[in-house]
Structure formats: structure tokens, C-alpha cells
Write an enzyme that holds these catalytic residues in place. Structure first.
Site, short mmCIF file in Angstrom:
data_model
loop_
_atom_site.label_atom_id
_atom_site.label_comp_id
_atom_site.label_asym_id
_atom_site.label_seq_id
_atom_site.Cartn_x
_atom_site.Cartn_y
_atom_site.Cartn_z
N ARG A 110 -0.59 49.80 97.96
CA ARG A 110 0.67 50.46 97.61
C ARG A 110 1.88 49.75 98.23
O ARG A 110 3.02 50.11 97.92
CB ARG A 110 0.64 51.92 98.06
CG ARG A 110 -0.49 52.71 97.40
CD ARG A 110 -0.47 54.17 97.80
NE ARG A 110 0.70 54.86 97.31
CZ ARG A 110 0.93 56.15 97.49
NH1 ARG A 110 0.05 56.89 98.17
NH2 ARG A 110 2.03 56.71 97.03
N ILE A 114 -9.58 47.65 77.06
CA ILE A 114 -8.81 48.34 78.10
C ILE A 114 -7.31 48.33 77.81
O ILE A 114 -6.55 49.10 78.39
CB ILE A 114 -9.10 47.71 79.48
CG1 ILE A 114 -8.73 48.70 80.60
CG2 ILE A 114 -8.34 46.40 79.66
CD1 ILE A 114 -9.25 48.31 81.97
N LYS A 154 -5.39 45.07 76.91
CA LYS A 154 -4.72 43.79 77.18
C LYS A 154 -3.83 43.38 76.00
O LYS A 154 -2.67 43.00 76.18
CB LYS A 154 -5.76 42.70 77.45
CG LYS A 154 -6.66 42.96 78.64
CD LYS A 154 -7.58 41.81 78.91
CE LYS A 154 -8.55 41.53 77.77
NZ LYS A 154 -9.49 42.65 77.55
N HIS A 169 -11.87 34.95 79.13
CA HIS A 169 -11.45 36.06 78.29
C HIS A 169 -10.21 36.70 78.90
O HIS A 169 -10.19 37.11 80.06
CB HIS A 169 -12.57 37.10 78.19
CG HIS A 169 -12.23 38.29 77.36
ND1 HIS A 169 -11.94 38.22 76.02
CD2 HIS A 169 -12.11 39.61 77.69
CE1 HIS A 169 -11.68 39.41 75.55
NE2 HIS A 169 -11.77 40.28 76.55
N ASP A 223 -7.14 36.82 73.69
CA ASP A 223 -8.60 36.86 73.68
C ASP A 223 -9.24 35.69 74.43
O ASP A 223 -10.02 35.91 75.35
CB ASP A 223 -9.15 36.92 72.24
CG ASP A 223 -10.63 37.26 72.23
OD1 ASP A 223 -11.00 38.22 72.94
OD2 ASP A 223 -11.40 36.58 71.52
#
Length: 309
Positions: A244, A158, A160, A139, A178
Site C-alpha cells: 500500500r 482477467i 488485459k 502472453h 495477446d
């Protein structure tokens, strides 16, 4: 075991069926290797890879013309009665009447190609390697960003597909939304493609299904793409510490191959498309030998060493 139909190979390689009476429907190929049956046509059948596609080039064709009829029939019988899927004549060579007769008898397709033997062999092996490669479906969304294959993963809803749509508007290309089919075509190469049924479609919640090829043109879609990096989208967690600097690279694994992976926290207002673009360009820059995080680390170390003096 992965298989591919002979009819699909005929269409892809533009082969001609020399014996239409022999049915090609239902014949399947399960080996990506090919065989040039020079030794078999000379009568040696030990270690014969009969499960492979058989290709006869000009060398074999010239040798067969030199054989007497009795020896030729004996070798032909042994060859055509084996479990070969088909025989392809390359370099515009053609089978003789005896070979055509035995092809009809044993129901073995005889095909031909105008390509030179070496070119036909290379293209056949390349295509079969892709078609018969180990494959999984996952997916996600796969896009081509500046030539880099970026797989965007994350929980449903979310963002995508929305990120992929924004990338399309910025000139990048969609491979699949998908469902991503990942093929392992070599020990270090993964190739992603789309299932036929969902090709060129994107699902946007609240809008529905859109056809990317129709809306944005053929330059916005692509059939296949090597998988170069993975971006995992996840909800922002203020208690979690995120990387970071990027000095230590993380990886995810598909079919035994490791792919660089970045976890991107999602908060309202973050422009995912720009982040994905930056990640793709940065990855490309690293492959060319420049790592910004390592360069910053080097400068910091130089500065610390100078202050110690």
C-alpha cells in the site's frame, strides 16, 4: 542463433543491388557487427571477421584506386572467395570492373547506398542489433502510456485486453495484444513488438477480433516500444496482504534484465485504465527523481521527531 535475411536488410536500408545476376535470396546474416575491410584489401587476412557485413567507404575506395592491377586482383580474390555475406559501397562509391567480375564468379552480392559511411554503419548496426537480439514470446498486452512501455500480464480472461481498449480510448497506443515478442537489444534495454500475424488486432471475449488501426486510426498503434514496467493483474484475495506504500519495489526478469513489476488486485468496479495510467506516470516521476512514497515516509519521520522534542 538468430538470423536475418539479406533481402530484408536490403529493403530496410534501401540498398541497391549493383550485380543483379548474383542472387540475394537465401543469404542470411547472423552477426550484428560490421567490418570495414581496409586491412584485408591491403592483403592482411589474419583475424578477418568474414561473417560480418562488409562496408567499403570513401577511404577504402580511394586506396583501391592506387593499387596496381596484379596486387589488386590478388587481394580481391582472397577477399571475395571468403565467407562474406555481402559488400556494401557507401558514400556513392562504386566497384570497379574487376570487383564486379569476381562478385559474379564467387556469387557475392555487391550493394550500394547513398548514405555517408559513418551514417550507414550506425544505422546498419542499430537495425541488426534489434533484428538479431535474443527474443522470447510471452502472453500479455503491451501499451505505450505517456511514453512508458507498460506490459500488462495476468491469467486469460482477467481483463488485459479490456484495459488496453480503455487506454486506447484515452489516447494511448497499442503495441501488441495477446502475444508480446521481447527483444534484448542491449544490456539494459528490452524492446517489445508484435508478431506480424496479430499486429494491430485485439481479441475481446464476446465480441471477437477487432482491428485497432482501422477503428481508432493510425495514431492509436505503434510498432515497437521499450519495456519500462510490468503490471500483473490478479484476482482479489482478501487473505493476501498487498503493498500500500510502494517503498519496496518488486521486479520481474526477462532475458536477464530486471523490470519493475506491480501486482494489481482485481475487483468489480475498479477502473484498470486509470490505475495503469497512474502507475505509468508515477514510474516516470520516479525516473525524474521524485518518489511519493519516500516523501511521505520523510514527512512521517519528521513529524515523529518533532513530537519527541
Amino acid at each position: 542463433m538468430q538470423t536475418v535475411t539479406l533481402n530484408k536488410m536490403i529493403d530496410k536500408l534501401k540498398l541497391t543491388n549493383l550485380v543483379p545476376e548474383v542472387e540475394t535470396e537465401g543469404i542470411e546474416i547472423n552477426s550484428s557487427e560490421i567490418n570495414r575491410p581496409a586491412l584485408q584489401l591491403a592483403g592482411y587476412f589474419e583475424h578477418f571477421a568474414c561473417e560480418r557485413v562488409q562496408i567499403i567507404g570513401y577511404v577504402e575506395y580511394s586506396y583501391l584506386k592506387s593499387l596496381d592491377e596484379e596486387e589488386k586482383r590478388k587481394n580481391y580474390e582472397l577477399f571475395m572467395s571468403s565467407r562474406i555475406p555481402c559488400v556494401i559501397y557507401a558514400s556513392r562509391t562504386e566497384p570497379d570492373e574487376m570487383m564486379i567480375e569476381l562478385a559474379k564468379k564467387y556469387k557475392k552480392p555487391l550493394l550500394s547506398s547513398d548514405r555517408a559511411t559513418s551514417s550507414l554503419m550506425a544505422e546498419t548496426i542499430r537495425w541488426l542489433n534489434v533484428e538479431l537480439a535474443p527474443c522470447i514470446s510471452i502472453h500479455g498486452v503491451l501499451v505505450d502510456v505517456y511514453g512508458e512501455g507498460v506490459l500488462i500480464m495476468g491469467e486469460s480472461g482477467i481483463g488485459k485486453s479490456e484495459a488496453a481498449l480503455e487506454l486506447l480510448k484515452r489516447g494511448h497506443r497499442l503495441i501488441t495484444d495477446d502475444v508480446v515478442e521481447i527483444h534484448k537489444v542491449s544490456d539494459d534495454t528490452l524492446v517489445g513488438t508484435s508478431p506480424e500475424i496479430t499486429r494491430h488486432f485485439i481479441e475481446l471475449r464476446g465480441i471477437g477480433i477487432i482491428d485497432v488501426k482501422t477503428l481508432y486510426g493510425v495514431e492509436s498503434v505503434k510498432g515497437t516500444q521499450t519495456l519500462d514496467m510490468v503490471i500483473k493483474l490478479e484476482e482479489w484475495d482478501k487473505d493476501k496482504e498487498y503493498d500500500r506504500l510502494g517503498l519496496n519495489e518488486e521486479y520481474t526478469e526477462f532475458l536477464g534484465n530486471k523490470i519493475i513489476c506491480h501486482s494489481i488486485p482485481i475487483r468489480p468496479g475498479r477502473n484498470l485504465a486509470i490505475i495503469v495510467e497512474a502507475a505509468a506516470v508515477n514510474h516516470r516521476q520516479k525516473k525524474m527523481g521524485y518518489n511519493a512514497a519516500q516523501e511521505l515516509y520523510r514527512r512521517v519521520q519528521e513529524s515523529i521527531n518533532k513530537n519527541k522534542r
